[in-house]
Design a protein around this motif. Structure first.
Motif, PDB file in Angstrom:
ATOM      1  N   LEU A 183       5.818 -36.294 -38.281  1.00 28.76           N
ATOM      2  CA  LEU A 183       6.725 -35.420 -39.010  1.00 28.76           C
ATOM      3  C   LEU A 183       6.717 -34.048 -38.342  1.00 28.76           C
ATOM      4  O   LEU A 183       5.789 -33.720 -37.603  1.00 28.76           O
ATOM      5  N   PRO A 184       7.751 -33.238 -38.546  1.00 28.32           N
ATOM      6  CA  PRO A 184       7.813 -31.919 -37.902  1.00 28.32           C
ATOM      7  C   PRO A 184       6.541 -31.099 -38.137  1.00 28.32           C
ATOM      8  O   PRO A 184       5.940 -31.152 -39.216  1.00 28.32           O
ATOM      9  N   ALA A 185       6.186 -30.337 -37.127  1.00 26.76           N
ATOM     10  CA  ALA A 185       4.901 -29.629 -37.156  1.00 26.76           C
ATOM     11  C   ALA A 185       4.853 -28.544 -38.231  1.00 26.76           C
ATOM     12  O   ALA A 185       3.768 -28.191 -38.708  1.00 26.76           O
ATOM     13  N   ASN A 186       6.014 -28.008 -38.615  1.00 31.57           N
ATOM     14  CA  ASN A 186       5.980 -26.929 -39.619  1.00 31.57           C
ATOM     15  C   ASN A 186       6.118 -27.466 -41.050  1.00 31.57           C
ATOM     16  O   ASN A 186       6.337 -26.707 -41.978  1.00 31.57           O
ATOM     17  N   TRP A 187       6.016 -28.806 -41.223  1.00 35.31           N
ATOM     18  CA  TRP A 187       6.031 -29.378 -42.576  1.00 35.31           C
ATOM     19  C   TRP A 187       4.587 -29.531 -43.056  1.00 35.31           C
ATOM     20  O   TRP A 187       3.763 -30.172 -42.399  1.00 35.31           O
TER      21      TRP A 187
ATOM     22  N   LEU B 241       8.608 -12.038 -45.751  1.00 33.38           N
ATOM     23  CA  LEU B 241       8.304 -11.861 -44.332  1.00 33.38           C
ATOM     24  C   LEU B 241       8.373 -13.218 -43.647  1.00 33.38           C
ATOM     25  O   LEU B 241       8.210 -14.257 -44.283  1.00 33.38           O
ATOM     26  N   GLU B 242       8.621 -13.170 -42.349  1.00 30.56           N
ATOM     27  CA  GLU B 242       8.645 -14.445 -41.625  1.00 30.56           C
ATOM     28  C   GLU B 242       7.229 -14.856 -41.250  1.00 30.56           C
ATOM     29  O   GLU B 242       6.396 -13.986 -40.958  1.00 30.56           O
TER      30      GLU B 242
ATOM     31  N   LEU C 112      19.675 -18.619 -45.369  1.00 33.56           N
ATOM     32  CA  LEU C 112      18.445 -17.982 -45.856  1.00 33.56           C
ATOM     33  C   LEU C 112      18.116 -16.736 -45.043  1.00 33.56           C
ATOM     34  O   LEU C 112      17.713 -15.709 -45.598  1.00 33.56           O
ATOM     35  N   LEU C 113      18.301 -16.818 -43.726  1.00 31.28           N
ATOM     36  CA  LEU C 113      17.974 -15.655 -42.890  1.00 31.28           C
ATOM     37  C   LEU C 113      18.905 -14.488 -43.198  1.00 31.28           C
ATOM     38  O   LEU C 113      18.483 -13.329 -43.237  1.00 31.28           O
ATOM     39  N   GLU C 114      20.175 -14.806 -43.423  1.00 33.56           N
ATOM     40  CA  GLU C 114      21.138 -13.746 -43.734  1.00 33.56           C
ATOM     41  C   GLU C 114      20.773 -13.059 -45.051  1.00 33.56           C
ATOM     42  O   GLU C 114      20.782 -11.840 -45.167  1.00 33.56           O
ATOM     43  N   LEU C 115      20.402 -13.885 -46.044  1.00 33.85           N
ATOM     44  CA  LEU C 115      20.061 -13.305 -47.343  1.00 33.85           C
ATOM     45  C   LEU C 115      18.759 -12.504 -47.258  1.00 33.85           C
ATOM     46  O   LEU C 115      18.625 -11.442 -47.880  1.00 33.85           O
TER      47      LEU C 115
ATOM     48  N   PRO D 216      10.179 -21.972 -35.985  1.00 38.19           N
ATOM     49  CA  PRO D 216       9.006 -21.106 -36.211  1.00 38.19           C
ATOM     50  C   PRO D 216       9.252 -20.010 -37.233  1.00 38.19           C
ATOM     51  O   PRO D 216       8.305 -19.354 -37.664  1.00 38.19           O
ATOM     52  N   ARG D 217      10.481 -19.796 -37.622  1.00 41.62           N
ATOM     53  CA  ARG D 217      10.756 -18.731 -38.593  1.00 41.62           C
ATOM     54  C   ARG D 217      10.567 -19.212 -40.032  1.00 41.62           C
ATOM     55  O   ARG D 217      10.728 -18.475 -40.984  1.00 41.62           O
ATOM     56  N   PHE D 218      10.274 -20.521 -40.150  1.00 41.80           N
ATOM     57  CA  PHE D 218      10.102 -21.086 -41.486  1.00 41.80           C
ATOM     58  C   PHE D 218       8.851 -21.961 -41.537  1.00 41.80           C
ATOM     59  O   PHE D 218       8.520 -22.652 -40.569  1.00 41.80           O
ATOM     60  N   GLU D 219       8.190 -21.901 -42.696  1.00 40.12           N
ATOM     61  CA  GLU D 219       7.163 -22.896 -43.005  1.00 40.12           C
ATOM     62  C   GLU D 219       7.717 -23.735 -44.157  1.00 40.12           C
ATOM     63  O   GLU D 219       8.289 -23.193 -45.102  1.00 40.12           O
ATOM     64  N   VAL D 220       7.535 -25.045 -44.073  1.00 41.13           N
ATOM     65  CA  VAL D 220       8.119 -25.938 -45.083  1.00 41.13           C
ATOM     66  C   VAL D 220       7.001 -26.642 -45.832  1.00 41.13           C
ATOM     67  O   VAL D 220       6.194 -27.354 -45.233  1.00 41.13           O
TER      68      VAL D 220
END
Lengths: 132, 749
Positions: free
Chosen positions: B238-242, B185-186, B314-317, B217-221
């Protein structure tokens, strides 16, 4: 550094700790019974006030010497050498040790109580006794 | 000459993937009861810092499952597997204790990096191995990347194996759910892990942002292995989702289990030899996206693209549940097929191993190594050299280490300590090195003599390692060590230095390694050694006797003749040689005895003169070493805050009033005592400053509620003993063959 057994250091003067002209008396107390020493030390010290006295003993416990506030060097008790016969060639090490002590203090006189150095050295375990 | 089937030749101090792979290899090999395995430890030049042996390799040694070949022994083996060319980059400084019929040189690193720079001189390394270990050598790259790096200069005087000597991994140790509920899930959680190194990251922030989907926003790293270097490399913030966490080997499986996918891109200047991190991700069945350079190694187990395509791919898969599941299974299957630990034994078969029963080692009795691993008929000496002008602390610390050495390593002590008899009484050989203050001598000529005295010990005893303990490093010590540059030497150097000690830091390089025993109060230590901690091997606090090994309370109280209703207070005020305590001692005794329950056990230092016996049976004057053995008898203590006393009282769970010895030449006992007081782990009374607080401080010590609360807090302190770590370090380093020294430095003309 010296490079052969029982060889005196190359520059003996550079290894002497005495910087003044005080004469040095080396008192050997090897394998002496502890109880007999303290009084003897004080008596000797008072007789040789103008000398620097260096005691060389083999007491396991240094307390008598520390309490008498005298200068001392220590050689291992024979019991320790016998307990560790294979640690090194004790005879060779002792010859070097004596040579270094002589250079270190350059004693004018030596007095021996208990065993002489040679008698003490003759009693150390031989290398052939070594376990390793 | 003794025989053994297989010997791994390695610098076992490496922390990274190569060592981890070797651990897996050893574990797999040891499953074969017909195979005897040895280790030849090398100290290679690459690690200058005093790393200990990898903990899992150490465990094999401790358990006696592998034998460590030591210098001056004589062994032969059927096969030597040399892990990493760096171990033979220089000639060994002594003859190896091993001759091998065959050898495999495993290349864990490309011969040239991505820019084409030569990483090691393989022809020279092959020559060195041939000269010192074995004529019949084969070269085994760990991967296609390493194999490729050998071209186009293929001119080695040794054949290259047909198969890669791949890093191994036990898939059973890595979490894999074969039937997850569906695609993620995203936000999709992607991650990466690597030791903190800029080379393991894309060159620019732009590239990293693309590969690691910055602010998408569709990924958390999730990043395991971050650190200040990352901000230095890419700038802040650093990027906020890292989500960045420090690296830890033990945390890797749990980290990977929390990911949906794995993405790994590194610097263009880096050439990844194998990519164990990738292998671990594949083992967990993670959908893995890599730079195309990895396709030769991992095939269809991973997906390959440029950084800008990571997100769309990744989104396609993820939109195709079946494709996502299939990719996960391909990843796991690849590891099962290529990295199974069983290959460790399979790849030995071309070398005639395991040998048929009855040949080689089994013929010569080399099997069945009993723990501890150093069990030899030829004992070797470890020479412990220590200072100690006024106490017995450094000598005691060395005895703590010596007591934990394995059989076969014989400790000998050369010390300036006037209480050297405490070591002799425990059966150790001892040598007295008088300090110049006790000889009424100037320091300069005395140092010349000291050098000769230590030189004589070294040349006659021929120790395998010299361990020095003391704050002051005298010129005589360094001069003697300079004469034996290949001798392993360690300096066990406590913290809590005063500024006046700073010049001794200059002598660090005299020693092979510096070890710092732990300080409970270390956070408050801002002395000269603090900045040097990263260059030392840090171990937990060192204790002579493990707290748990003490006599039980009932027996200890019987030992002292204490009744149940006695409140036993230990009084341990040191030798008093450099800090006047007599007046304070009298006052404390008077105040303590005012409580009718109190019995004082005045434990006098081995160096201090015995005070006159008191006229009350409630003050008992004793000389005992080591007094910690019976310390469970005590309800409380009044003590100086020297290293040993401080840590024994605290880790022994004894509520203590600390009176720091504040003589200027001492370490900062004051800091220790203040820390204990601030943490509620003890009390402090400064001899000169706090005399007005004596009554109330002693009253607090005698307060039952205070002592109970204090004991509760003390029980929460960690109970490790660093003496064991140092003994293992000594054992391992004394077995190492040195190839860390460059010829131009060590062949004087």
């Amino acid at each position: 550094m010296r490079n052969s057994i029982a060889q005196s250091p190359p520059n003996v003067e550079s290894l002497c700790l005495r910087t003044d002209k005080t004469r040095c008396l080396m008192v050997w107390l090897l394998e002496l019974q502890k109880n007999a020493t303290a009084e003897e030390l004080i008596r000797l010290s008072s007789r040789f006030k103008t000398w620097k006295i260096v005691f060389v003993h083999s007491f396991p416990n240094f307390s008598p010497m520390v309490e008498a506030r005298v200068i001392f060097e220590a050689l291992p008790p024979l019991a320790m050498l016998r307990a560790h016969p294979g640690l090194c060639d004790w005879s060779a090490w002792l010859q070097d040790r004596r040579a270094l002590l002589m250079s270190k203090w350059s004693p004018e006189k030596e007095i021996c109580y208990g065993l002489s150095f040679n008698d003490y050295a003759a009693l150390v375990p031989k290398r052939a006794d070594a376990v390793h | 000459m003794r025989s053994i089937d297989l010997v791994l030749v390695l610098d076992a101090r490496f922390e990274g993937g190569a060592s981890t792979a070797v651990v897996t290899e050893i574990a797999a090999l040891l499953e074969d009861p017909d195979l005897t395995v040895g280790l030849l430890l090398i100290k290679a030049h690459l690690l200058g810092l005093p790393f200990p042996v990898h903990p899992q390799i150490r465990r094999f040694i401790t358990e006696g499952r592998v034998v460590v070949l030591r210098p001056h022994e004589a062994w032969q083996c059927r096969l030597a597997v040399i892990h990493h060319p760096v171990v033979f980059e220089n000639m060994p400084r002594t003859a190896l204790p091993l001759r091998a019929e065959q050898a495999v040189l495993v290349l864990h690193h490309p011969m040239r990096d991505a820019s084409g720079a030569l990483q090691y001189d393989l022809p020279v390394i092959v020559q060195t191995i041939r000269a010192s270990l074995c004529d019949d050598i084969r070269i085994a790259p760990v991967s296609a990347v390493v194999r490729k790096s050998l071209w186009p200069e293929w001119r080695f005087d040794a054949p290259v194996t047909d198969i890669d000597w791949k890093n191994l991994l036990d898939p059973r140790e890595w979490p894999f759910d074969p039937e997850p509920k569906g695609p993620p899930l995203e936000p999709i959680i992607i991650g990466r892990h690597a030791r903190p190194d800029p080379l393991k990251w894309p060159d620019t922030r732009e590239e990293a942002a693309l590969a690691y989907l910055a602010d998408n926003p569709r990924f958390e790293v999730r990043i395991l292995g971050g650190g200040p270097f990352l901000e230095e490399l890419y700038g802040t913030p650093l990027p906020a989702n890292w989500v960045v966490t420090p690296f830890g080997y033990d945390t890797v499986p749990g980290f990977l289990a929390g990911l949906d996918a794995y993405v790994y891109f590194h610097s263009s200047r880096w050439s990844e030899a194998f990519g164990r991190n990738i292998m671990e991700a594949l083992a967990c069945g993670l959908v893995t996206v890599l730079a195309p350079v990895f396709s030769r190694e991992f095939g269809d187990a991973a997906l390959y693209c440029t950084p800008s395509d990571v997100g769309p791919m990744l989104l396609e898969l993820a939109a195709d549940p079946e494709a996502w599941a299939a990719q996960r299974h391909r990843a796991r299957l690849w590891v099962e097929r290529h990295c199974d630990p069983a290959f460790a034994r399979d790849r030995l078969r071309p070398f005639g191993l395991p040998a048929p029963s009855g040949s080689m080692a089994s013929n010569t009795g080399a099997t069945g190594f009993a723990a501890p691993a150093v069990q030899r008929e030829t004992s070797k000496t470890v020479l412990f050299v220590s200072t100690n002008g006024i106490g017995v602390g450094h000598l005691t610390q060395q005895m703590a280490i010596a007591d934990r050495l394995p059989q076969g390593l014989v400790p000998a002590f050369a010390s300036m300590c006037l209480s050297l008899h405490v070591a002799a009484e425990q059966g150790h050989p001892v040598f007295y090195l008088p300090h110049h203050k006790h000889l009424e001598a100037e320091s300069e000529p005395w140092n010349r003599v000291l050098a000769e005295e230590i030189f004589d010990l070294l040349r006659h005893l021929r120790p395998v390692l010299l361990a020095y303990d003391g704050t002051a490093v005298f010129g005589g010590v360094t001069a003697a060590l300079r004469e034996f540059p290949d001798l392993m030497s360690i300096w066990v150097r406590r913290a809590m230095w005063r500024e006046c000690h700073r010049p001794f830091l200059d002598h660090e390089s005299t020693f092979t390694a510096v070890i710092e025993p732990g300080e409970l109060a270390g956070d408050l230590d801002h002395g000269p050694t603090r900045a040097r901690r990263p260059f030392a091997y840090l171990v937990p606090p060192v204790l002579h006797i493990d707290p748990a090994a003490r006599m039980d309370r009932a027996a200890a109280r019987r030992h002292y003749g204490l009744e149940d209703d006695h409140l036993a207070i230990a009084l341990q005020l040191g030798s008093g040689a450099n800090f006047e305590m007599r007046s304070l001692r009298r006052k404390i005794i008077q105040r303590l005895l005012a409580d009718p329950r109190v019995v004082i056990l005045d434990i006098v230092s081995p160096l201090a003169p015995l005070p006159e016996q008191a006229d009350t049976p409630r003050l008992r004057i004793l000389r005992e070493f080591p007094s910690f053995l019976t310390s469970r008898a005590m309800d409380a203590a009044v003590s100086v805050a020297g290293y040993n006393a401080f840590h024994e009282q605290l880790l022994g769970g004894i509520p203590t009033l600390f009176i720091p010895n504040e003589a200027p030449e001492m370490d900062s006992q004051l800091t220790r005592a203040q820390w204990a007081n601030a943490c509620g782990l003890g009390l402090i009374l400064r001899a000169r400053h706090d005399i007005g607080a004596l009554d109330q401080t002693v009253a607090r010590l005698l307060d039952d509620d205070f002592r109970a609360a204090c004991k509760d807090r003390l029980a929460g302190l960690p109970q490790e003993n660093g003496a064991r770590d140092i003994a293992e370090f000594v054992t391992d380093y004394s077995a190492m063959i040195r190839t860390d020294r460059w010829p131009e430095d060590i062949y004087p003309r």
